[in-house]
Design an enzyme around this catalytic site. Structure first.
Site, short mmCIF file in Angstrom:
data_model
loop_
_atom_site.label_atom_id
_atom_site.label_comp_id
_atom_site.label_asym_id
_atom_site.label_seq_id
_atom_site.Cartn_x
_atom_site.Cartn_y
_atom_site.Cartn_z
N HIS A 97 0.83 0.78 -13.42
CA HIS A 97 1.53 -0.48 -13.99
C HIS A 97 2.95 -0.32 -14.08
CE1 HIS A 97 2.17 -4.58 -15.44
NE2 HIS A 97 3.10 -4.12 -16.25
N GLU A 105 6.49 6.19 -9.14
CA GLU A 105 4.76 5.88 -9.12
C GLU A 105 4.45 6.85 -8.12
OE1 GLU A 105 4.25 1.25 -9.71
OE2 GLU A 105 4.87 1.74 -7.81
N LEU A 163 -4.77 -7.10 -7.55
CA LEU A 163 -4.35 -8.22 -8.60
C LEU A 163 -5.38 -8.93 -9.20
CD1 LEU A 163 -1.26 -9.63 -6.51
CD2 LEU A 163 -1.34 -7.94 -8.33
N ILE A 201 -10.59 -6.75 -13.22
CA ILE A 201 -12.17 -6.00 -12.91
C ILE A 201 -13.26 -6.52 -13.73
CG2 ILE A 201 -12.94 -3.75 -12.52
CD1 ILE A 201 -10.92 -4.00 -10.70
N ASN A 228 -5.61 2.41 -13.37
CA ASN A 228 -4.50 1.55 -12.76
C ASN A 228 -3.03 2.03 -12.92
OD1 ASN A 228 -3.48 -0.96 -11.67
ND2 ASN A 228 -2.93 -1.67 -13.90
N GLY A 262 0.90 -1.22 0.05
CA GLY A 262 0.12 -0.13 -0.12
C GLY A 262 0.80 1.29 -0.12
N SER A 263 1.98 1.04 -0.56
CA SER A 263 2.73 2.56 -0.48
C SER A 263 2.44 3.45 -1.43
CB SER A 263 4.27 2.12 -0.80
OG SER A 263 4.55 2.02 -2.12
N ASN A 264 1.74 3.12 -2.56
CA ASN A 264 0.95 4.18 -3.47
C ASN A 264 -0.32 4.45 -2.84
OD1 ASN A 264 2.40 4.33 -6.26
ND2 ASN A 264 2.71 2.22 -5.65
#
Ligand code: GRF
Length: 191
Positions: free
Chosen positions: A104, A174, A85, A88, A102, A12-14
């Site tokens: 990537h 990111e 992961l 959807i 998203n 969950g760093s983003n």
């Protein structure tokens, strides 16, 4: 005030960067964190930040409108996949047209698709002898890593680079770009 839902399965760093970015904002806030993995680091972040988290069940996610209803009830404007992961399902994509994005950790269409996540991506990039890698932020459609690109940013790969060092450089991009693009999308839809 716009409402953001973050879908994440990992550390969950983003998610943390996006939460931090909007903490003092009067434009948007992270309203809910959706996770498919009990014990994932992102759930601790949600708890610490006082953000509602939802642990989803695969059956209902894939074969019902349960989570669509929930996101609509929360008046979600943008769904942000940050290390989520599962694919959807079509009903969710259609319920939020151009409102699911998203990130990537490579330059799509290279090194994308099912099974291409985390260290697998960076190992494949090094194995292929690539001279550059980077990030792709894109709209989500019914296929893995396939929707229209919103932003790509690049890093240079040197002969000394390893999958780990590439991962670090890509992650820095990111964290720099994802919150900015989320804000841009939310504010450009105000008109
Ligand atoms: C990121 O590298 C993102 O590109 C990907 O999954 C990773 C999530 O990392 N799709 P974190 O959980 O945000 O630290």
């Amino acid at each position: 005030m716009k409402n953001i839902a973050i879908f994440a399965s990992g550390a969950g760093s983003n998610a943390q960067k996006i939460i931090d970015h909007f903490k003092q904002s009067d434009k948007a806030r992270v309203t809910v964190i959706v996770c498919n993995k009990p014990g994932a680091g992102v759930l601790q972040i949600a708890e610490r930040e006082g953000i509602t988290s939802i642990l989803i069940e695969k059956e209902a996610f894939l074969h019902s409108d349960k989570y669509i209803q929930l996101l609509k009830e929360q008046k979600i404007d943008l769904v942000v996949l940050a290390g989520f992961l599962w694919k959807i399902p079509a009903n969710l994509v259609q319920a939020f047209p151009n409102r699911i994005i998203n990130i990537h950790p490579a330059l799509l269409p290279k090194f994308g698709g099912k099974g291409m996540y985390g260290h697998f991506v960076h190992e494949a990039v090094i194995a292929a002898g690539e001279k550059e890698s980077g990030i792709t932020i894109h709209f989500v459609n019914e296929k893995y890593d396939d929707g229209e690109t919103i932003l790509q940013e690049r890093i240079i790969i040197t002969p000394e680079d390893t999958p780990e060092s590439v991962a670090r450089k890509v992650q820095a991009l990111e964290h720099q770009w994802f919150p900015v693009i989320v804000e841009r999308l939310l504010t450009s839809s105000e008109s």
